[in-house]
Structures are given as C-alpha cells and as structure tokens.
Design an enzyme around this catalytic site. Structure first.
Site, mmCIF file in Angstrom:
data_model
loop_
_atom_site.group_PDB
_atom_site.id
_atom_site.type_symbol
_atom_site.label_atom_id
_atom_site.label_comp_id
_atom_site.label_asym_id
_atom_site.label_seq_id
_atom_site.Cartn_x
_atom_site.Cartn_y
_atom_site.Cartn_z
ATOM 1 N N SER A 133 48.742 14.082 -21.202
ATOM 2 C CA SER A 133 48.330 15.349 -20.593
ATOM 3 C C SER A 133 49.532 16.230 -20.270
ATOM 4 O O SER A 133 50.486 15.784 -19.648
ATOM 5 C CB SER A 133 47.572 15.103 -19.283
ATOM 6 O OG SER A 133 46.487 14.261 -19.508
ATOM 7 N N HIS A 150 43.767 18.455 -25.224
ATOM 8 C CA HIS A 150 44.413 17.619 -26.242
ATOM 9 C C HIS A 150 44.062 18.196 -27.611
ATOM 10 O O HIS A 150 42.902 18.393 -27.920
ATOM 11 C CB HIS A 150 43.903 16.169 -26.173
ATOM 12 C CG HIS A 150 44.336 15.427 -24.953
ATOM 13 N ND1 HIS A 150 45.372 14.526 -24.965
ATOM 14 C CD2 HIS A 150 43.871 15.443 -23.689
ATOM 15 C CE1 HIS A 150 45.536 14.021 -23.763
ATOM 16 N NE2 HIS A 150 44.632 14.560 -22.963
ATOM 17 N N HIS A 191 40.732 8.057 -25.927
ATOM 18 C CA HIS A 191 40.657 7.183 -24.763
ATOM 19 C C HIS A 191 39.449 6.250 -24.866
ATOM 20 O O HIS A 191 38.436 6.597 -25.480
ATOM 21 C CB HIS A 191 40.522 8.016 -23.474
ATOM 22 C CG HIS A 191 41.683 8.923 -23.215
ATOM 23 N ND1 HIS A 191 41.793 10.168 -23.809
ATOM 24 C CD2 HIS A 191 42.788 8.763 -22.441
ATOM 25 C CE1 HIS A 191 42.927 10.733 -23.396
ATOM 26 N NE2 HIS A 191 43.543 9.911 -22.575
ATOM 27 N N TYR A 232 37.468 5.609 -22.477
ATOM 28 C CA TYR A 232 36.331 6.168 -21.733
ATOM 29 C C TYR A 232 35.502 7.164 -22.542
ATOM 30 O O TYR A 232 34.413 7.556 -22.136
ATOM 31 C CB TYR A 232 36.787 6.813 -20.404
ATOM 32 C CG TYR A 232 37.762 7.959 -20.524
ATOM 33 C CD1 TYR A 232 37.373 9.201 -21.024
ATOM 34 C CD2 TYR A 232 39.077 7.805 -20.110
ATOM 35 C CE1 TYR A 232 38.271 10.245 -21.124
ATOM 36 C CE2 TYR A 232 39.987 8.844 -20.208
ATOM 37 C CZ TYR A 232 39.585 10.054 -20.721
ATOM 38 O OH TYR A 232 40.473 11.088 -20.825
ATOM 39 N N GLU A 233 36.022 7.569 -23.685
ATOM 40 C CA GLU A 233 35.245 8.473 -24.540
ATOM 41 C C GLU A 233 34.143 7.721 -25.292
ATOM 42 O O GLU A 233 33.299 8.349 -25.938
ATOM 43 C CB GLU A 233 36.173 9.178 -25.544
ATOM 44 C CG GLU A 233 37.123 10.163 -24.880
ATOM 45 C CD GLU A 233 38.200 10.653 -25.834
ATOM 46 O OE1 GLU A 233 37.964 11.632 -26.532
ATOM 47 O OE2 GLU A 233 39.275 10.026 -25.887
ATOM 48 N N ALA A 247 49.686 10.863 -17.761
ATOM 49 C CA ALA A 247 49.608 11.292 -16.362
ATOM 50 C C ALA A 247 48.981 10.140 -15.589
ATOM 51 O O ALA A 247 48.107 9.448 -16.114
ATOM 52 C CB ALA A 247 48.740 12.538 -16.240
ATOM 53 N N MET A 269 44.393 5.865 -17.146
ATOM 54 C CA MET A 269 43.280 5.457 -18.022
ATOM 55 C C MET A 269 43.693 5.352 -19.496
ATOM 56 O O MET A 269 42.843 5.427 -20.379
ATOM 57 C CB MET A 269 42.141 6.470 -17.903
ATOM 58 C CG MET A 269 41.646 6.702 -16.490
ATOM 59 S SD MET A 269 40.463 8.054 -16.442
ATOM 60 C CE MET A 269 40.288 8.301 -14.668
ATOM 61 N N SER A 270 44.976 5.219 -19.762
ATOM 62 C CA SER A 270 45.409 5.176 -21.170
ATOM 63 C C SER A 270 46.554 4.184 -21.338
ATOM 64 O O SER A 270 46.704 3.258 -20.547
ATOM 65 C CB SER A 270 45.857 6.573 -21.605
ATOM 66 O OG SER A 270 47.038 6.953 -20.922
ATOM 67 N N ASN A 297 49.192 13.008 -9.168
ATOM 68 C CA ASN A 297 48.432 13.076 -7.909
ATOM 69 C C ASN A 297 48.649 11.759 -7.169
ATOM 70 O O ASN A 297 49.104 10.780 -7.763
ATOM 71 C CB ASN A 297 46.936 13.246 -8.206
ATOM 72 C CG ASN A 297 46.400 12.127 -9.084
ATOM 73 O OD1 ASN A 297 46.622 12.135 -10.311
ATOM 74 N ND2 ASN A 297 45.741 11.158 -8.488
ATOM 75 N N HIS A 321 40.536 16.700 -12.024
ATOM 76 C CA HIS A 321 41.277 16.867 -13.281
ATOM 77 C C HIS A 321 42.152 18.120 -13.195
ATOM 78 O O HIS A 321 43.246 18.157 -13.758
ATOM 79 C CB HIS A 321 40.285 16.944 -14.451
ATOM 80 C CG HIS A 321 40.934 16.909 -15.801
ATOM 81 N ND1 HIS A 321 41.779 15.892 -16.199
ATOM 82 C CD2 HIS A 321 40.872 17.759 -16.850
ATOM 83 C CE1 HIS A 321 42.209 16.122 -17.424
ATOM 84 N NE2 HIS A 321 41.680 17.256 -17.848
HETATM 85 N N1 HPA Z 1 43.625 7.543 -11.601
HETATM 86 C C1 HPA Z 1 43.417 7.271 -12.899
HETATM 87 N N2 HPA Z 1 43.896 8.012 -13.876
HETATM 88 C C2 HPA Z 1 44.636 9.086 -13.551
HETATM 89 C C3 HPA Z 1 44.883 9.427 -12.213
HETATM 90 C C4 HPA Z 1 44.363 8.602 -11.176
HETATM 91 O O1 HPA Z 1 44.551 8.845 -9.973
HETATM 92 N N3 HPA Z 1 45.663 10.550 -12.242
HETATM 93 C C5 HPA Z 1 45.850 10.860 -13.555
HETATM 94 N N4 HPA Z 1 45.232 9.973 -14.351
#
Ligand code: HPA
Length: 267
Positions: free
Chosen positions: A25, A55, A77, A79-80, A107, A205-206, A229, A242
C-alpha cells in the site's frame, strides 16, 4: 508455468531480473517512477488480476542503479478469496525468471508500544496466524523440498544492508516480528493483546504467504513494513480505518522510496 514464462519472456526479450519487489500500500508510485516496461496481470496467462483499490496490477521491469528488477505493482491477498497457492504463484514465476532476492513491503498495524504510525520496520521474523500455508498440496521438488527449514527467512545479511542504507540516509528503522492475520476485518483488541504476548511487533494481512514460498524456493527475503496505524486496543489507538492506512502510507512514501532505492543499490 510454461505458458506464463513463455508469455513474459516474449514480452521482455529475455530480461533476467535478479531482484524482485512486491510493492505494498502506498508504494505503487515507486514502480511508476522506475518503469522500463510493464505487463498488466490481466494479460499474463494464469496470473490473477489485482482487485484492491489503490493497487494497479502490473508486473514492472526496470534497471535501477544498474540492477535488473521486477516489481509487482499491486499484490493479491488471501482475504480476496483466492487460495494461498494462487496469491503466491507470482513468487514462483519470479524464481523461474531468475530472481535471487525478494523485497516484500506492506502496511502494518503497530503492536509494539514503542512504535508510532509512520515508522518503518524491518521484519526479522514472522508468525503465520492466517490459518493456511501456501505450500499445502502436492510438492514440486524442482522448486523446493517438502518440509522447508524456516530458521532464517528474513536474511540477516539483507537486514544488515537495510540498516546501513537507513543510517546513510538518516532514516530511523524499527525491527520486529510481523504477525499475519487473514483479514479482511482488522483484529480485535484481544487478538492484538495475544499477538503482543506471543511476540508480535506489527500485524498485517499480507507478506507471510509470499515469504514462505520465496524461502521454500531458495530466494532470499527482505521484509519492510510501514507502520500505518496503532493496532486495535493499543494505548492511543483510534478506530481503525483503511483511510488512515492510506493517509499514513502516503505521508511516508518518499522516505520509503529512497530507502528502497538505496537498498537496491547496495544489495
Ligand atoms: N491490522 C491488520 N492489517 C493492517 C493493519 C492492522 O492494524 N494496518 C495495516 N494493515
């Protein structure tokens, strides 16, 4: 695989990349700035299209600081809804194209209390909490062994290079363990508390599926997370969105891009 490679080789005129990069990201711009030629995933036989917003979905080839590089501008990903095998197929393709070193970027949420949004973290190791493994299924002994060792996926020699590059550029780097959850929901505060207790510093998540497959087929891995974050429930964390992830990665991207360029030069 033969169809995929024939197609790519015919488009690239036999370009042999030694470094692969998967851009997470906010980093897609790096491929726009270093693009000798590109192929859309949608054209490549057996490749998945990129679907996440922000993306692009192209394989970008470039010579950067004298090094031949192939970049994934956009990744797929778990999750897709794709299988682990599908999302890691491009790593096997990179191996067949000649890639020796893979730089994985993403990220991630900060779990470690000493991290703050906009920090860059070198991944020293990972915890796979995705509930699946990309190597499940019949094994191709030509690529790697059935039970691959994972004692040092993220190579210390590459971490040392990244540390030196960061120092040269005056960039502060964190180091830590990346905890991969499947997503797409962010984690609960209880899950993040658990992740911290079992040794995680950041969560995302990747990356982990790709790192497992790269290590399996003998590619050296360097992983870098942009802490976008604070993870759920961490002191000071806000409601996750997001939008916050995108905002932070955008603010960090020029620093991240110069680090990446310096690393490519020094690998
Ligand atoms: N959790 C999971 N995936 C993420 C996060 C998070 O806090 N921030 C960016 N990708």
């Amino acid at each position: 695989m033969e169809d995929t490679l024939n197609f790519i080789n015919q488009k690239t005129n036999g370009f042999v990349p030694e470094i692969g990069i998967i851009l997470g990201s906010g980093l897609g711009e790096f491929a726009d700035e270093h693009c000798d030629f590109a192929i859309n995933y949608s054209e490549i036989p057996n490749f998945l299209k990129s679907t996440v917003q922000g993306h692009k979905g192209r394989l970008v080839f470039a010579e950067i600081s004298g090094r031949k590089v192939v970049m994934m501008q956009g990744r797929n990903h778990f999750y897709e809804g794709h299988s682990m095998q599908e999302i890691t197929y491009p790593v096997k393709v990179m191996k067949k194209l000649g890639v020796k070193t893979l730089i994985l970027t993403n990220a991630a949420g900060g779990v470690n209390k000493n991290f703050k949004p906009s920090d860059l973290m070198i991944i020293t190791d990972h915890i796979n909490y995705m509930g699946a493994n990309p190597l499940i299924g019949p094994n191709d002994l030509e690529l790697g062994e059935r039970f691959p060792d994972m004692s040092e996926i993220y190579k210390k020699e590459l971490i040392a290079v990244a540390d030196r590059c960061a120092e040269n550029l005056g960039i502060k780097l964190q180091h830590g363990v990346y905890f991969a959850s499947s997503g797409p929901s962010y984690e609960t505060p209880a899950e993040i508390k658990m992740a911290g207790i079992i040794g995680a510093d950041a969560v995302g998540m990747s990356t982990v599926p790709e790192a497992i497959v790269a290590n399996y087929c003998g590619i050296k891995v360097l992983g870098i997370s942009c802490i976008s974050n604070l993870a759920a429930g961490v002191e000071g964390a806000q409601k996750l969105s997001h939008a916050e992830v995108i905002e932070t990665t955008n603010a960090v991207k020029s620093r991240f891009k110069s680090l990446l360029q310096e690393i490519i030069k020094n690998i």
